[in-house]
Design a protein around this motif. Structure first.
Motif, PDB file in Angstrom:
ATOM      1  N   SER A 288      25.754  33.853  40.869  1.00 45.35           N
ATOM      2  CA  SER A 288      27.170  33.885  40.488  1.00 45.35           C
ATOM      3  C   SER A 288      28.051  33.641  41.700  1.00 45.35           C
ATOM      4  N   HIS A 289      29.251  33.133  41.421  1.00 44.15           N
ATOM      5  CA  HIS A 289      30.269  32.908  42.455  1.00 44.15           C
ATOM      6  C   HIS A 289      31.588  33.467  41.951  1.00 44.15           C
ATOM      7  N   ARG A 290      32.227  34.265  42.785  1.00 45.49           N
ATOM      8  CA  ARG A 290      33.542  34.792  42.466  1.00 45.49           C
ATOM      9  C   ARG A 290      34.507  34.442  43.584  1.00 45.49           C
ATOM     10  N   GLY A 291      35.696  34.045  43.195  1.00 42.86           N
ATOM     11  CA  GLY A 291      36.707  33.666  44.170  1.00 42.86           C
ATOM     12  C   GLY A 291      38.037  34.316  43.878  1.00 42.86           C
ATOM     13  N   ASP A 292      38.746  34.700  44.930  1.00 41.31           N
ATOM     14  CA  ASP A 292      40.076  35.288  44.833  1.00 41.31           C
ATOM     15  C   ASP A 292      41.023  34.362  45.587  1.00 41.31           C
ATOM     16  N   TRP A 293      41.775  33.555  44.818  1.00 41.90           N
ATOM     17  CA  TRP A 293      42.566  32.495  45.400  1.00 41.90           C
ATOM     18  C   TRP A 293      44.056  32.858  45.393  1.00 41.90           C
ATOM     19  N   SER A 298      38.564  33.417  39.984  1.00 40.56           N
ATOM     20  CA  SER A 298      37.609  32.647  39.188  1.00 40.56           C
ATOM     21  C   SER A 298      36.230  33.283  39.283  1.00 40.56           C
ATOM     22  N   GLN A 299      35.418  32.991  38.291  1.00 38.41           N
ATOM     23  CA  GLN A 299      34.024  33.424  38.290  1.00 38.41           C
ATOM     24  C   GLN A 299      33.179  32.407  37.549  1.00 38.41           C
ATOM     25  N   VAL A 300      32.027  32.053  38.124  1.00 37.12           N
ATOM     26  CA  VAL A 300      31.053  31.166  37.491  1.00 37.12           C
ATOM     27  C   VAL A 300      29.685  31.822  37.632  1.00 37.12           C
ATOM     28  N   ARG A 301      28.923  31.856  36.525  1.00 36.86           N
ATOM     29  CA  ARG A 301      27.603  32.493  36.558  1.00 36.86           C
ATOM     30  C   ARG A 301      26.584  31.626  35.830  1.00 36.86           C
TER      31      ARG A 301
END
Length: 650
Positions: A288-293, A298-301
């Motif tokens: 998984s990838h989580r981003g705080d922009w 965003s989150q992709v799993r």
């Protein structure tokens, strides 16, 4: 950095509350006050439990590590609205508000796992995926949550949140034994560990855990040659990596593996007893990838879970295996704040479900691809009002689109008093075997029945309404919730007027049943004195089969749990717990199952800040249920048993 939440947006004062500080020290043992529990399951973002737009219970992992917990059903059994029901052969399922355990969706860190009950009768293989040493907390959402999670969340969701790596190393080791007071055995033993911390400080973290547990077979009191509960041996392991390349991104990679064996001796009306063995292998992979922009998050799993089950019978009779379940999921979501009053979240999911089963069709395997999109808006309607609107749209290749809307309104009358009201729609898609026109099983009715699939089935649905209030003061808290579930298109096996094979009964799956489940949930907790605390909950359930206007079978109208905690000194604390289960209706021709009360007593002694001894007595009054009266009860209890455990933390 590793524990930093990358899912939540910059908080609005009424929308997102602050999480507990990282690396906080534990309060002194004589203090009873606790920090607010954090919940993520109800909205996919962090909220305090009291401000969550749903009916939620949070079970802390530290509490679980102080008592015997064999599997997930033990972890949640004393939560309000929960019933640990029998699914046959001494196995258990988690029922929420009277709904079948097959209508409870189990998640690990928000990721669904295989629903083995969809193809295996008497399956409880969803309950043993994670040991308590690895659990941060368990969140139970009561009521349909298909607006976020789609199918299977018809009755509610149980989400197991794992411990994750921090900027400092931490870990624990535990060992427990649970010894029966009877010569019929049923003893439990387990040992486990957890460790997590930085490999590269500030950038790369790791967490690992493992567990071995064993339950000796509980012999049948009426016939000690048979087993009331199977012998069980299970091992579980996990390795996870957390990479934070910068303060705004987080990547998680993990692998889980588990193996379990079950051995029991069954009786047969047609022949001598036979041995039944099951070997279960679990695997889970997640990236998984989580981003705080600057504009939002965003989150992709991408994750996959597999469950393989081999089965064997010593008498050579047909079995329903081997089985292999595979779920592969790719999902993603983005969230952002719009106009200062809206917190918007949108996302989509693709899930491929695969089943290998010798009875499913001529090929022995089938698959199905699910597509879904969802949207949610958390709206601030002034200083005291909040409204959460959401809906999910699921596409099924056999019956098309299913829409699952949900609305939840909260009124914060004061800092202590909150009123809640919600309505939602949930659904459960028919299983692959239920939909298959070639599915055929000859395991029904003790081998006298033949069940066939039905490709014309519709999804089971639930329209749910609830109204509640919570009141939190410095030394006490209380809550009350009224709920109503209107369930339609329940799938059951229907006896056919004729059978293609003489001497057998033919059955077919069909949407025939309707049910209404409504009730009241009450919770309360109070600090009686500086070192005394009382916690209690009560559930009233009125469950009726609307098809024939009778009570739904195997459901208690009254359930209650209470725990009295006495922190005797800074090193010693004691707990006494009582669990009451009311009588259960079975049928017009059978006597109701009588009510019963189970009592538990525990003591914890801290040798030092990092080493604790746990001991206790479970089932003090020695209620053995089906092992004393199999004509009335559906599951055997081991009876009075003695518990001892040791926990070391660093």
């Amino acid at each position: 950095m590793f524990r930093r939440s990358l899912v939540s947006l910059v908080p609005l004062s009424a929308l997102v509350t602050a999480s507990p500080a990282l690396g906080k020290e534990s309060p002194p043992r004589h203090q009873v006050a606790t920090l607010p529990a954090i919940v993520v399951t109800a909205t996919a973002s962090e909220r305090n439990e009291a401000d969550t737009p749903a009916s939620v219970s949070v079970i802390d992992g530290d509490d679980l590590r102080q008592r015997p917990v064999h599997d997930l059903s033990d972890a949640v059994r004393d939560a309000v609205g929960i019933d640990v029901e029998s699914v046959g052969l001494g196995r258990r399922g988690i029922s929420i508000r009277g709904m079948s355990s097959e209508h409870t969706l189990v998640l690990i860190d928000g990721q669904r796992i295989n629903n083995s009950a969809s193809a295996i009768a008497h399956s409880d293989f969803e309950l043993g995926w994670m040991p308590v040493d690895a659990i941060e907390r368990v969140e139970v959402v009561r009521g349909p949550m298909s607006s976020l999670y789609g199918s299977e969340a018809l009755g509610g969701v149980v989400n197991i949140l794992s411990r994750s790596a921090t900027d400092q190393w931490r870990g624990s080791f535990s060992s427990q034994a649970l010894i029966s007071d009877h010569s019929l055995d049923g003893n439990h033993y387990k040992g486990g560990f957890y460790a997590g911390g930085p490999l590269v400080p500030g950038t790369l973290g790791v967490n690992v855990w493992g567990e071995y547990r064993r339950r000796d077979a509980l012999l049948d009191a009426a016939d000690p040659e048979l087993t009331a509960l199977d012998e069980q041996r299970a091992t579980t392991g996990h390795v996870g990596l957390t990479w934070t390349p910068d303060p705004y991104q987080r990547v998680d990679l993990s692998v889980d593996a588990g193996n379990e064996t079950l051995e029991g001796v069954r009786g047969s009306s047609r022949a001598s007893p036979y041995q039944s063995d099951n070997e279960v292998q679990r695997r889970r992979y997640s990236l998984s990838h989580r981003g705080d922009w600057g504009w939002g998050n965003s989150q992709v799993r991408l994750y996959r879970s597999t469950l393989d089950r081999e089965t064997y019978r010593s008498d050579g009779a047909d079995t329903t295996g081997p089985n292999r379940f595979t779920d592969t999921v790719l999902d993603g979501r983005v969230g952002w704040i719009a106009g200062g009053m809206h917190k918007l979240t949108v996302g989509s999911e693709v899930r491929r479900e695969e089943l290998e089963d010798p009875n499913i069709n001529r090929k022995g395997k089938d698959d199905l691809t699910h597509y879904a999109a969802f949207a949610q808006d958390e709206i601030v309607l002034g200083e005291k009002w909040e409204l959460v609107l959401g809906s999910r749209f699921d596409h099924h290749q056999d019956f098309g689109w299913e829409t699952s809307p949900r609305a939840y309104l909260m009124f914060h009358a004061s800092d202590q008093l909150t009123f809640k009201a919600g309505a939602g729609h949930g659904f459960k898609a028919p299983t692959l075997k239920q939909l298959s026109p070639e599915f055929e099983s000859r395991a029904a009715m003790g081998g006298r029945g033949i069940i066939r699939g039905n490709p014309d089935l519709e999804p089971e649905t639930n329209r749910s309404f609830e109204l509640g209030a919570t009141l939190n003061h410095e030394r006490w808290s209380t809550g009350a919730t009224l709920f109503h579930n209107d369930v339609r298109n329940l799938i059951e096996t229907v006896r056919q007027p004729t059978c293609f094979e003489p001497g057998y009964v033919c059955l077919e799956y069909d949407n025939i049943a309707k049910a209404r489940l409504r009730g009241l949930e009450l919770t309360a907790a109070v600090d009686l004195l500086e070192r005394w605390r009382l916690e209690a909950n009560y559930t009233y359930l009125d469950a009726r089969d609307r098809t024939n206007d009778e009570r739904l079978a195997d459901r208690s109208r009254h359930r209650a749990n209470t725990t009295l905690i006495w922190r005797t000194t800074d090193r010693i604390s004691t707990r006494v717990r009582a669990e009451y289960v009311g009588s259960q209706y079975r049928s017009e021709t059978e006597r109701d199952r009588p009510d019963h009360t189970l009592l538990y007593s525990y003591v914890d002694y801290a040798f030092s800040p990092g080493i604790s001894l746990h001991a206790g007595v479970e089932n003090l009054t020695d209620e053995r249920l089906a092992n004393d009266d199999p004509d009335l009860h559906d599951r055997a209890d081991e009876g009075r048993r003695y518990f001892v455990g040791l926990t070391a933390t660093f």
